[in-house]
Design an enzyme around this catalytic site. Sequence first.
Site, PDB file in Angstrom:
ATOM      1  N   ARG A 159      -1.970   2.330   7.269  1.00 40.45           N
ATOM      2  CA  ARG A 159      -2.112   1.389   6.147  1.00 40.45           C
ATOM      3  C   ARG A 159      -3.586   0.609   6.536  1.00 40.45           C
ATOM      4  NH1 ARG A 159      -2.561  -2.093   2.141  1.00 40.45           N
ATOM      5  NH2 ARG A 159      -2.089  -4.318   2.674  1.00 40.45           N
ATOM      6  N   ILE A 160      -4.367   0.730   5.607  1.00 41.53           N
ATOM      7  CA  ILE A 160      -5.757  -0.142   5.901  1.00 41.53           C
ATOM      8  C   ILE A 160      -5.840  -0.976   4.690  1.00 41.53           C
ATOM      9  CG2 ILE A 160      -6.934   1.175   7.807  1.00 41.53           C
ATOM     10  CD1 ILE A 160      -8.373   2.766   5.648  1.00 41.53           C
ATOM     11  N   GLY A 161      -5.620  -2.298   4.710  1.00 36.16           N
ATOM     12  CA  GLY A 161      -5.561  -3.090   3.490  1.00 36.16           C
ATOM     13  C   GLY A 161      -6.380  -4.462   3.829  1.00 36.16           C
ATOM     14  N   SER A 162      -6.117  -5.123   2.695  1.00 33.51           N
ATOM     15  CA  SER A 162      -6.553  -6.668   2.755  1.00 33.51           C
ATOM     16  C   SER A 162      -5.426  -7.612   3.062  1.00 33.51           C
ATOM     17  CB  SER A 162      -7.552  -6.928   1.690  1.00 33.51           C
ATOM     18  OG  SER A 162      -6.715  -6.925   0.585  1.00 33.51           O
ATOM     19  N   GLU A 190       0.207 -10.133   2.846  1.00 38.06           N
ATOM     20  CA  GLU A 190       0.087  -8.831   1.901  1.00 38.06           C
ATOM     21  C   GLU A 190       0.955  -8.424   1.303  1.00 38.06           C
ATOM     22  OE1 GLU A 190       0.837  -5.185   3.784  1.00 38.06           O
ATOM     23  OE2 GLU A 190       2.396  -6.756   4.090  1.00 38.06           O
ATOM     24  N   MET A 191       1.040  -7.329   0.844  1.00 35.94           N
ATOM     25  CA  MET A 191       2.197  -6.796  -0.087  1.00 35.94           C
ATOM     26  C   MET A 191       2.512  -5.426   0.023  1.00 35.94           C
ATOM     27  SD  MET A 191       0.578  -8.301  -3.444  1.00 35.94           S
ATOM     28  CE  MET A 191       1.727  -8.435  -4.539  1.00 35.94           C
ATOM     29  N   GLU A 192       2.501  -4.917   1.320  1.00 34.79           N
ATOM     30  CA  GLU A 192       2.867  -3.479   1.445  1.00 34.79           C
ATOM     31  C   GLU A 192       3.694  -3.104   2.903  1.00 34.79           C
ATOM     32  OE1 GLU A 192      -0.084  -4.292   0.542  1.00 34.79           O
ATOM     33  OE2 GLU A 192      -0.080  -3.676  -1.554  1.00 34.79           O
ATOM     34  N   HIS A 213       4.532  12.587  -8.372  1.00 31.29           N
ATOM     35  CA  HIS A 213       3.347  11.724  -8.335  1.00 31.29           C
ATOM     36  C   HIS A 213       2.223  11.999  -7.410  1.00 31.29           C
ATOM     37  CE1 HIS A 213       7.324   9.486  -8.098  1.00 31.29           C
ATOM     38  NE2 HIS A 213       6.694   8.787  -9.088  1.00 31.29           N
ATOM     39  N   ARG A 229     -16.471  -7.366   0.930  1.00 30.98           N
ATOM     40  CA  ARG A 229     -15.018  -6.842   1.529  1.00 30.98           C
ATOM     41  C   ARG A 229     -15.676  -5.395   1.777  1.00 30.98           C
ATOM     42  NH1 ARG A 229     -13.090 -10.083  -2.630  1.00 30.98           N
ATOM     43  NH2 ARG A 229     -13.086  -8.471  -4.325  1.00 30.98           N
ATOM     44  N   SER A 242      -9.176 -11.260   3.443  1.00 28.95           N
ATOM     45  CA  SER A 242     -10.021 -11.217   2.577  1.00 28.95           C
ATOM     46  C   SER A 242     -10.127 -12.578   1.717  1.00 28.95           C
ATOM     47  CB  SER A 242      -9.495 -10.031   1.545  1.00 28.95           C
ATOM     48  OG  SER A 242      -8.284 -10.483   0.836  1.00 28.95           O
ATOM     49  N   ASP A 243      -9.236 -13.482   2.230  1.00 28.58           N
ATOM     50  CA  ASP A 243      -8.977 -14.851   1.619  1.00 28.58           C
ATOM     51  C   ASP A 243      -8.273 -15.694   2.470  1.00 28.58           C
ATOM     52  OD1 ASP A 243      -7.018 -12.730   0.061  1.00 28.58           O
ATOM     53  OD2 ASP A 243      -6.153 -14.755   0.019  1.00 28.58           O
ATOM     54  N   ARG A 291     -11.229   3.428  -2.473  1.00 30.11           N
ATOM     55  CA  ARG A 291     -11.546   3.404  -1.274  1.00 30.11           C
ATOM     56  C   ARG A 291     -11.383   4.791  -0.383  1.00 30.11           C
ATOM     57  NH1 ARG A 291     -13.718  -1.684  -0.176  1.00 30.11           N
ATOM     58  NH2 ARG A 291     -12.667  -3.245  -1.048  1.00 30.11           N
ATOM     59  N   GLY A 317      -5.083   0.548  -0.279  1.00 29.63           N
ATOM     60  CA  GLY A 317      -4.438   0.271  -1.511  1.00 29.63           C
ATOM     61  C   GLY A 317      -5.184   0.682  -2.843  1.00 29.63           C
TER      62      GLY A 317
HETATM   63  N1  ADE Z   1      -3.972  -9.214  -0.152  1.00 25.98           N
HETATM   64  C1  ADE Z   1      -5.307  -9.887   0.189  1.00 25.98           C
HETATM   65  N2  ADE Z   1      -4.927 -11.116  -0.134  1.00 25.98           N
HETATM   66  C2  ADE Z   1      -3.603 -11.587  -0.286  1.00 25.98           C
HETATM   67  C3  ADE Z   1      -2.867 -12.460  -0.585  1.00 25.98           C
HETATM   68  N3  ADE Z   1      -3.732 -13.866  -0.849  1.00 25.98           N
HETATM   69  N4  ADE Z   1      -1.653 -12.475  -0.991  1.00 25.98           N
HETATM   70  C4  ADE Z   1      -1.364 -11.147  -1.216  1.00 25.98           C
HETATM   71  N5  ADE Z   1      -1.888  -9.902  -0.617  1.00 25.98           N
HETATM   72  C5  ADE Z   1      -3.056 -10.215  -0.320  1.00 25.98           C
END
Ligand code: ADE
Length: 233
Positions: A87-90, A178-180, A4, A216, A202-203, A24, A20
Amino acid sequence: MTPHNQAKKDEIAKIVLMPGDPLRAKYIATHYLTDIHCFNTVRNMLGYTGLYQGQTLSIMGSGMGMPSIGIYSYELYTQYDVDTIIRIGSCGALIPSLDLFDVILADSAWSRSTYAQQQSHDANRIQYPTLEINQALKKAANEQNQWLHPCRFHSSDVFYYEAGIDSGALANQCAVVEMESFALFHNAKVTGKKAACLCTVSDSLVTHQETTAQQRETAFDTMAQIALGGSLY
Ligand code: ADE
């Protein structure tokens, strides 16, 4: 080289920032680093190495979800001698006191994911970041007059729910989803390396407010600057 990542071992720095979205990674590299070099284009999971205030630093996309960050971070730790991944995410807010654009620092990650169980028979539902890196990020945020909200993350395998968010998230005091981060923290633990995670809200799953793509971008800059500052300690 891995299946990878086409980089040679010496092309990646000891510290890697991981958004992610690979674009970015490109954005941070081109806006904040000098002498940049792209070390990976496999699957368009762009990775760059350059200089930040004279220190070598790498930035690479992680993709979305635990399987994806699980692959890239494990390879960075074990094949490329990377010491630290930030990690820098949302994330989505799960509690009303968090506002859009707040920058959140993970003090732990709770998940029902089988990632840790399958990877190393680790049945713990909570994985932890490295204290020392969290302290460096807090110090950098202070210097930049930014406030970091430390809290527990819910790392979910699901973005679109038919039956609502996992009730275990609130029962386990998670403030954002989030997911990570769960997989990243687990990989750091099993490889004896370091990890941390910053996310911008972000939400909100409470108020159902959402940010625009343009908003964002701006919020992402604030978080990127904290991570860059933290990488210097
Ligand atoms: N990353 C940003 N917003 C999210 C959400 N609502 N659920 C999962 N991952 C996210």
